[in-house]
Design a protein around this motif. Structure first.
Motif: not given
Ligand code: UDP
Length: 234
Positions: A81-90, A16-27
Motif C-alpha cells: 500500500v501507499k505509505a500514507v499518514e493516517i488521519v486519526p479519525l474513524e 511493515y516498512a519496505t525498501d521503497d519509502a513510498r510503500f508499506y506492506i500490510i499483513e
C-alpha cells in the motif's frame, strides 16, 4: 518489494516498512477484538477474507475515481500500500440504525434512515475512541477545514458506490467505518473495508454477515466471513 522492519502492530494487522519509502506492506491477522479490546478471539481465515475482499472493493472504488492506498496484492494476507499518514479519525457512515446509533438515540436496529449519517470518532485507544464533531476536529488540529470537507464528501460518495455494489449481491449495507490518509498532499482511502468494519445484512433475511456475529456471540462467524467473500468474488 522487500519487507523491512515492522512499524506497527494493531489488533487486526501488522504494517511493515519496505525498501521503497513510498510503500508499506500490510499483513492481515486472524485476531479479533471488540469493545475497545475487552473481548478477544480469533476468526479462522479472517485475515485472508479481509485482505482479498478489501482489495476487490478498493479496485471497484478506484474504477469509480476514488483514490485508495492499494498498490498490489502480494499474497492471501499481504498487500503493498501507499505509505500514507493516517488521519486519526474513524469516519462512520450509516444507512440503517444499528449498534451505538440505536443505543444513543433509542432507535430500534434495522430502521432505515431517511438520509445517510456521517460521524467521526477520534482514534485514541486510551480514550476509547470518543465521538468528535467538526468544530472539535478543527479546534484540536486533527484535520484542516479543507481536509474535513474532502473527507466528508468522499465518505458519502463511497457510501453510494458501496451501497449499489452490495445491493447487487443481495447485501444490505447497514453502516461502515473508513479511515483516510494523507499521501502526496491528497486525501486517499486507507485501512480496510471488510466484515470487520461494516455491518452487512442479507437483503432477504437480514441475517448478519459481519463482525457482530463475533461481538454478540451469535455463532457461525467464519461462515459469515466466507459467505461475504464468496459473494464479492462472484
Ligand atoms: N466500527 C469499526 N471500528 C470501530 C468502531 C466501529 O469498524 O472501532 C464499524 C462497525 O463495524 C460498524 C460501524 O463502524 O460497521 C458503526 O459502529 P458503531 O458506532 O455502531 O459501534 P459498535 O456498535 O460497533 O460499537
Amino acid at each position: 518489494m522487500q519487507k523491512r522492519e515492522r512499524l506497527y502492530e494493531g489488533k487486526a494487522k501488522k504494517v511493515y516498512a519496505t525498501d521503497d519509502a513510498r510503500f508499506y506492506i500490510i499483513e492481515y491477522k486472524d485476531d479479533a477484538t471488540a469493545f475497545n479490546g475487552e473481548k478477544k478471539g480469533t476468526i479462522a481465515g479472517k485475515g485472508v477474507v479481509n485482505n482479498r475482499m478489501s482489495n476487490i472493493l478498493f479496485r471497484m472504488l478506484e474504477a469509480n475515481g476514488v483514490e485508495t492506498h492499494l498498490v498490489e496484492e502480494l499474497s492471501d494476507r499481504e498487500t503493498v500500500v501507499k505509505a500514507v499518514e493516517i488521519v486519526p479519525l474513524e469516519v462512520i457512515v450509516r444507512n440503517v440504525a444499528a449498534g451505538s446509533f440505536s443505543k444513543r438515540f433509542g432507535v430500534e436496529e434495522g430502521r432505515e434512515l431517511e438520509a445517510p449519517t456521517l460521524e467521526y470518532c477520534l482514534k485514541d485507544d486510551a480514550l476509547g475512541d470518543p465521538m468528535i464533531n467538526d468544530s472539535q476536529i478543527l479546534a484540536l488540529g486533527v484535520a484542516t477545514e479543507e481536509e474535513l470537507r474532502t473527507m466528508g464528501a468522499l465518505a458519502l460518495r463511497i457510501n453510494g458506490l458501496l451501497k449499489d455494489y452490495f445491493s447487487r449481491i443481495g447485501v444490505r449495507l447497514v453502516d461502515f467505518k473508513i479511515e483516510l490518509g494523507r499521501y502526496e498532499g491528497r486525501i486517499v482511502l486507507a485501512d480496510e473495508i471488510s466484515p470487520d468494519t461494516c455491518r452487512f445484512w442479507d437483503a432477504e433475511t437480514n441475517r448478519k454477515l459481519d463482525k457482530d456475529r463475533f461481538r454478540r456471540d451469535l455463532g457461525g462467524v467464519e461462515d459469515a466471513y466466507r459467505e461475504m467473500f464468496e459473494r464479492v468474488s462472484r
